[in-house]
Design an enzyme around this catalytic site. Structure first.
Site, PDB file in Angstrom:
ATOM      1  N   TYR A  84      -8.971  -0.921  -3.499  1.00 58.25           N
ATOM      2  CA  TYR A  84      -8.788  -2.201  -2.813  1.00 58.25           C
ATOM      3  C   TYR A  84      -9.871  -3.183  -3.238  1.00 58.25           C
ATOM      4  O   TYR A  84     -11.060  -2.845  -3.269  1.00 58.25           O
ATOM      5  CB  TYR A  84      -8.852  -2.026  -1.297  1.00 58.25           C
ATOM      6  CG  TYR A  84      -7.691  -1.276  -0.687  1.00 58.25           C
ATOM      7  CD1 TYR A  84      -6.523  -1.024  -1.395  1.00 58.25           C
ATOM      8  CD2 TYR A  84      -7.758  -0.831   0.632  1.00 58.25           C
ATOM      9  CE1 TYR A  84      -5.472  -0.349  -0.820  1.00 58.25           C
ATOM     10  CE2 TYR A  84      -6.705  -0.153   1.217  1.00 58.25           C
ATOM     11  CZ  TYR A  84      -5.563   0.092   0.497  1.00 58.25           C
ATOM     12  OH  TYR A  84      -4.522   0.766   1.062  1.00 58.25           O
ATOM     13  N   HIS A  97      -4.019   8.700  -2.907  1.00 61.69           N
ATOM     14  CA  HIS A  97      -3.379   7.402  -2.739  1.00 61.69           C
ATOM     15  C   HIS A  97      -1.910   7.371  -3.161  1.00 61.69           C
ATOM     16  O   HIS A  97      -1.068   6.812  -2.468  1.00 61.69           O
ATOM     17  CB  HIS A  97      -4.156   6.341  -3.522  1.00 61.69           C
ATOM     18  CG  HIS A  97      -4.038   4.972  -2.972  1.00 61.69           C
ATOM     19  ND1 HIS A  97      -5.004   4.013  -3.148  1.00 61.69           N
ATOM     20  CD2 HIS A  97      -3.062   4.363  -2.235  1.00 61.69           C
ATOM     21  CE1 HIS A  97      -4.638   2.880  -2.552  1.00 61.69           C
ATOM     22  NE2 HIS A  97      -3.460   3.080  -2.002  1.00 61.69           N
ATOM     23  N   SER A 108       1.450  -1.232   5.944  1.00 63.35           N
ATOM     24  CA  SER A 108       2.263  -2.448   6.018  1.00 63.35           C
ATOM     25  C   SER A 108       3.250  -2.376   7.181  1.00 63.35           C
ATOM     26  O   SER A 108       4.447  -2.650   7.009  1.00 63.35           O
ATOM     27  CB  SER A 108       3.010  -2.683   4.704  1.00 63.35           C
ATOM     28  OG  SER A 108       3.563  -3.987   4.648  1.00 63.35           O
ATOM     29  N   PRO A 109       2.782  -2.031   8.388  1.00 61.55           N
ATOM     30  CA  PRO A 109       3.708  -1.864   9.511  1.00 61.55           C
ATOM     31  C   PRO A 109       4.341  -3.169   9.990  1.00 61.55           C
ATOM     32  O   PRO A 109       5.318  -3.137  10.741  1.00 61.55           O
ATOM     33  CB  PRO A 109       2.823  -1.251  10.603  1.00 61.55           C
ATOM     34  CG  PRO A 109       1.456  -1.759  10.289  1.00 61.55           C
ATOM     35  CD  PRO A 109       1.385  -1.778   8.788  1.00 61.55           C
ATOM     36  N   LEU A 110       3.786  -4.294   9.560  1.00 57.34           N
ATOM     37  CA  LEU A 110       4.357  -5.590   9.928  1.00 57.34           C
ATOM     38  C   LEU A 110       5.039  -6.250   8.735  1.00 57.34           C
ATOM     39  O   LEU A 110       5.499  -7.390   8.837  1.00 57.34           O
ATOM     40  CB  LEU A 110       3.261  -6.516  10.473  1.00 57.34           C
ATOM     41  CG  LEU A 110       2.502  -5.977  11.693  1.00 57.34           C
ATOM     42  CD1 LEU A 110       1.391  -6.931  12.093  1.00 57.34           C
ATOM     43  CD2 LEU A 110       3.464  -5.741  12.853  1.00 57.34           C
ATOM     44  N   GLY A 111       5.125  -5.555   7.628  1.00 58.41           N
ATOM     45  CA  GLY A 111       5.725  -6.118   6.424  1.00 58.41           C
ATOM     46  C   GLY A 111       7.187  -6.465   6.618  1.00 58.41           C
ATOM     47  O   GLY A 111       7.941  -5.702   7.213  1.00 58.41           O
TER      48      GLY A 111
END
Length: 294
Positions: free
Chosen positions: A58, A136, A216-219
């Site tokens: 990242y 990853h 990315s739970p709100l993606g």
């Protein structure tokens, strides 16, 4: 905040906040001054967020290319030290992705890379032992069993307390569990209202006693206009409860299984506070059914 379990009786159980913090978008570009990021970290911990998730790959890759490797780890370690909050969080990281020129991504699951990566991450994070070290992404050029065997070897050295997977399918999860045993405690895959194909991985984690960390739970929720057209049920439930659709999405994910611990990203205190509030949001069976059926 309510808590959920990461770990087991053999390696130790950690009760972490039911909502974690994904750090992929943390960087010190022009629109993210260090003071803002420091305030976001403080707000997260104050709200009960105790699982922080970074990775050695990242960083602002578009600007730094391969030099982005480790930038996020160095940043979050420094912020936690400045705030004196090291002992308040479980700091997880990952290895197996590398950054390339132009901000690209590549995989490297080779034993040599992973062994070097864990030492580099320990140095950047300033720890003797990484609390949760995650692979990853599978590398198609390396047999998955060989990669997992390397994770086991690293675990056996004591350099990492426990091991997790990311972007693994049910077969890979079970294969890794057979090799790692209780040292394997979590799986991190994409899951959100717009991306539901990881339901089988959630079931596998529940079966094996592993935490499932949706990245990315709100993606895919998008703007208010997009939300109303693409995810009307989430918009309607949010209106009924007087909360954000993001809170509804996270509460819905928590309701999928007791092993789910979403790790939404946030770059501002207000964002992380809104996400954290989802841990205490109660959805009715009727509301959950509408969200499930969308």
């Amino acid at each position: 905040m309510q808590t959920r379990t990461l770990g087991n009786d053999t390696v130790g159980r950690h009760e972490v906040g039911a909502i974690g913090l994904g750090l992929m978008t943390f960087d010190q570009t022009g629109d993210q001054p260090r003071d803002q990021l420091r305030d976001t970290v403080r707000a997260a911990v104050d709200a009960g967020v105790t699982l922080f998730d970074t990775a050695d790959a990242y960083g602002p890759g578009e600007q730094l290319g391969p030099d982005a490797q480790g930038a996020n780890e160095t940043l979050i370690a420094g912020l936690l030290d400045e705030l004196g909050l090291r002992d308040r969080v479980l700091l997880a990281t990952k290895a197996g992705h590398v950054r390339t020129d132009g901000g690209g991504w590549a995989t490297d699951g080779s034993p040599a890379h992973l062994r070097q990566a864990v030492d580099d991450s320990r140095r950047r994070l300033g720890v003797e032992q990484i609390a949760l070290w995650q692979h990853h992404r599978p590398d198609s050029s390396v047999d998955y069993a060989d990669t997992v065997g390397t994770l086991k070897d690293v675990y056996d050295t004591g350099a990492v307390a426990v091991v997790g997977l990311s972007n693994a399918d049910p077969e890979q999860i079970r294969q890794a569990h057979a090799i790692l045993g209780d040292a394997l405690v979590s799986v991190q895959n994409q899951f959100s209202p717009a991306f539901r194909s990881s339901a089988a991985e959630i079931d596998a984690c529940a079966e094996l006693g592993l935490a499932f960390l949706p990245w990315s739970p709100l993606g895919g929720l998008g703007s208010a206009k997009d939300l109303a057209s693409k995810h009307p049920a989430f918009a309607q439930v949010a209106d009924e409860l007087g909360v954000s659709a993001q809170q509804v999405a996270l509460a819905w994910e928590l309701a999928q299984s007791a092993v789910v611990i979403p790790i939404p990203g946030a770059k501002r205190p207000q964002s992380v506070q809104d996400s954290a509030a989802a841990a205490d949001l109660q959805l009715t069976d009727e509301q959950l059914a509408r969200l499930d059926d969308e």
